[in-house]
Scaffold this motif. Structure first.
Motif, PDB file in Angstrom:
ATOM      1  N   ILE A 195      -7.365  -4.937  -1.143  1.00 24.98           N
ATOM      2  CA  ILE A 195      -7.559  -3.992  -0.104  1.00 24.98           C
ATOM      3  C   ILE A 195      -6.311  -3.354   0.594  1.00 24.98           C
ATOM      4  O   ILE A 195      -5.346  -4.085   0.982  1.00 24.98           O
ATOM      5  CB  ILE A 195      -8.396  -5.061   0.982  1.00 24.98           C
ATOM      6  N   ASP A 196      -6.514  -2.104   0.702  1.00 30.97           N
ATOM      7  CA  ASP A 196      -5.241  -1.203   1.347  1.00 30.97           C
ATOM      8  C   ASP A 196      -5.533  -1.391   2.840  1.00 30.97           C
ATOM      9  O   ASP A 196      -6.509  -0.860   3.551  1.00 30.97           O
ATOM     10  CB  ASP A 196      -5.311   0.219   0.817  1.00 30.97           C
ATOM     11  N   VAL A 197      -4.974  -2.218   3.574  1.00 29.70           N
ATOM     12  CA  VAL A 197      -4.868  -2.418   5.112  1.00 29.70           C
ATOM     13  C   VAL A 197      -4.441  -1.186   5.621  1.00 29.70           C
ATOM     14  O   VAL A 197      -5.017  -0.673   6.850  1.00 29.70           O
ATOM     15  CB  VAL A 197      -4.224  -3.663   5.649  1.00 29.70           C
ATOM     16  N   VAL A 249       0.397  -2.003   3.548  1.00 30.99           N
ATOM     17  CA  VAL A 249       0.347  -3.333   3.510  1.00 30.99           C
ATOM     18  C   VAL A 249      -0.965  -3.603   2.511  1.00 30.99           C
ATOM     19  O   VAL A 249      -2.114  -2.796   2.820  1.00 30.99           O
ATOM     20  CB  VAL A 249       0.050  -3.933   4.708  1.00 30.99           C
ATOM     21  N   ILE A 250      -0.872  -4.246   1.459  1.00 30.48           N
ATOM     22  CA  ILE A 250      -2.072  -4.451   0.718  1.00 30.48           C
ATOM     23  C   ILE A 250      -2.376  -5.881   0.631  1.00 30.48           C
ATOM     24  O   ILE A 250      -1.468  -6.942   0.684  1.00 30.48           O
ATOM     25  CB  ILE A 250      -1.686  -3.853  -1.065  1.00 30.48           C
ATOM     26  N   GLU A 251      -3.739  -6.286   1.024  1.00 26.90           N
ATOM     27  CA  GLU A 251      -4.090  -7.676   1.047  1.00 26.90           C
ATOM     28  C   GLU A 251      -5.046  -7.860  -0.053  1.00 26.90           C
ATOM     29  O   GLU A 251      -5.516  -7.134  -0.913  1.00 26.90           O
ATOM     30  CB  GLU A 251      -5.215  -7.841   2.250  1.00 26.90           C
ATOM     31  N   VAL A 252      -4.381  -9.125  -1.039  1.00 26.67           N
ATOM     32  CA  VAL A 252      -4.852  -9.565  -2.154  1.00 26.67           C
ATOM     33  C   VAL A 252      -5.767 -10.834  -1.839  1.00 26.67           C
ATOM     34  O   VAL A 252      -5.326 -11.889  -1.341  1.00 26.67           O
ATOM     35  CB  VAL A 252      -3.936  -9.787  -3.056  1.00 26.67           C
ATOM     36  N   THR A 253      -7.151 -10.626  -2.414  1.00 24.55           N
ATOM     37  CA  THR A 253      -7.985 -11.823  -2.102  1.00 24.55           C
ATOM     38  C   THR A 253      -8.467 -12.271  -3.456  1.00 24.55           C
ATOM     39  O   THR A 253      -9.174 -11.503  -4.355  1.00 24.55           O
ATOM     40  CB  THR A 253      -9.247 -11.338  -1.412  1.00 24.55           C
ATOM     41  N   ASP A 254      -8.189 -13.569  -3.780  1.00 21.52           N
ATOM     42  CA  ASP A 254      -8.813 -14.316  -5.088  1.00 21.52           C
ATOM     43  C   ASP A 254      -9.720 -15.084  -4.651  1.00 21.52           C
ATOM     44  O   ASP A 254      -9.919 -15.420  -3.444  1.00 21.52           O
ATOM     45  CB  ASP A 254      -7.684 -15.238  -5.454  1.00 21.52           C
TER      46      ASP A 254
END
Length: 139
Positions: free
Chosen positions: A94-96, A108-113
């Motif tokens: 997700i591009d914050v 800032v890119i948020e990575v969610t597994d």
């Protein structure tokens, strides 16, 4: 779904431990002789094969129960259309936004597994390993 998987995995684990204890006690010559005289060779082998078969089946059903996890998420949350509702394991980025107003190119890119990755792999490996005694006893 997770309760079913937990129940099946705990059952397989307890039965595996019980079979390990029985096999360990049968190493002693006296115990083996008594057991063979009491039960007979064919019934002892049949009980061991049934135990190994049950462990293999419970591990396999537990692994297959993980496949129903996306449906369970969808049933719990009807508005869920992507993510855990559609796939069992995945990663979302997700591009914050930019780091600051001065540097719009640095973002800032948020990575969610999500998903039961470790549990899935452990159950798959456990199912494969539990088939080894079954193959050894039957062949």
């Amino acid at each position: 779904v997770m309760r079913v998987v937990l129940a099946l995995v705990v059952t397989a684990l307890l039965l595996s431990f019980l079979m390990f204890i029985v096999m360990l006690t049968l190493i002693a010559k006296r115990t083996l002789t008594f057991t063979l005289n009491f039960c007979g060779r064919s019934s002892l082998r049949a009980l061991t094969v049934l135990g190994a078969l049950f462990v293999t089946l419970t591990s396999t059903v537990a692994a297959l129960a993980f496949l129903d996890l996306p449906n369970a998420f969808g049933d719990d949350n009807p508005r869920c259309t992507s993510g855990p509702c559609s796939e069992i394991l995945d990663k979302r980025e997700i591009d914050v936004g930019p780091v600051s107003d001065d540097t719009p190119l640095n973002r800032v890119i948020e990575v969610t597994d999500f998903g039961p990755a470790q549990g899935w792999y452990i159950v798959l490996v456990g199912g494969a390993l539990s088939a080894i005694p079954l193959i050894t006893l039957c062949c």
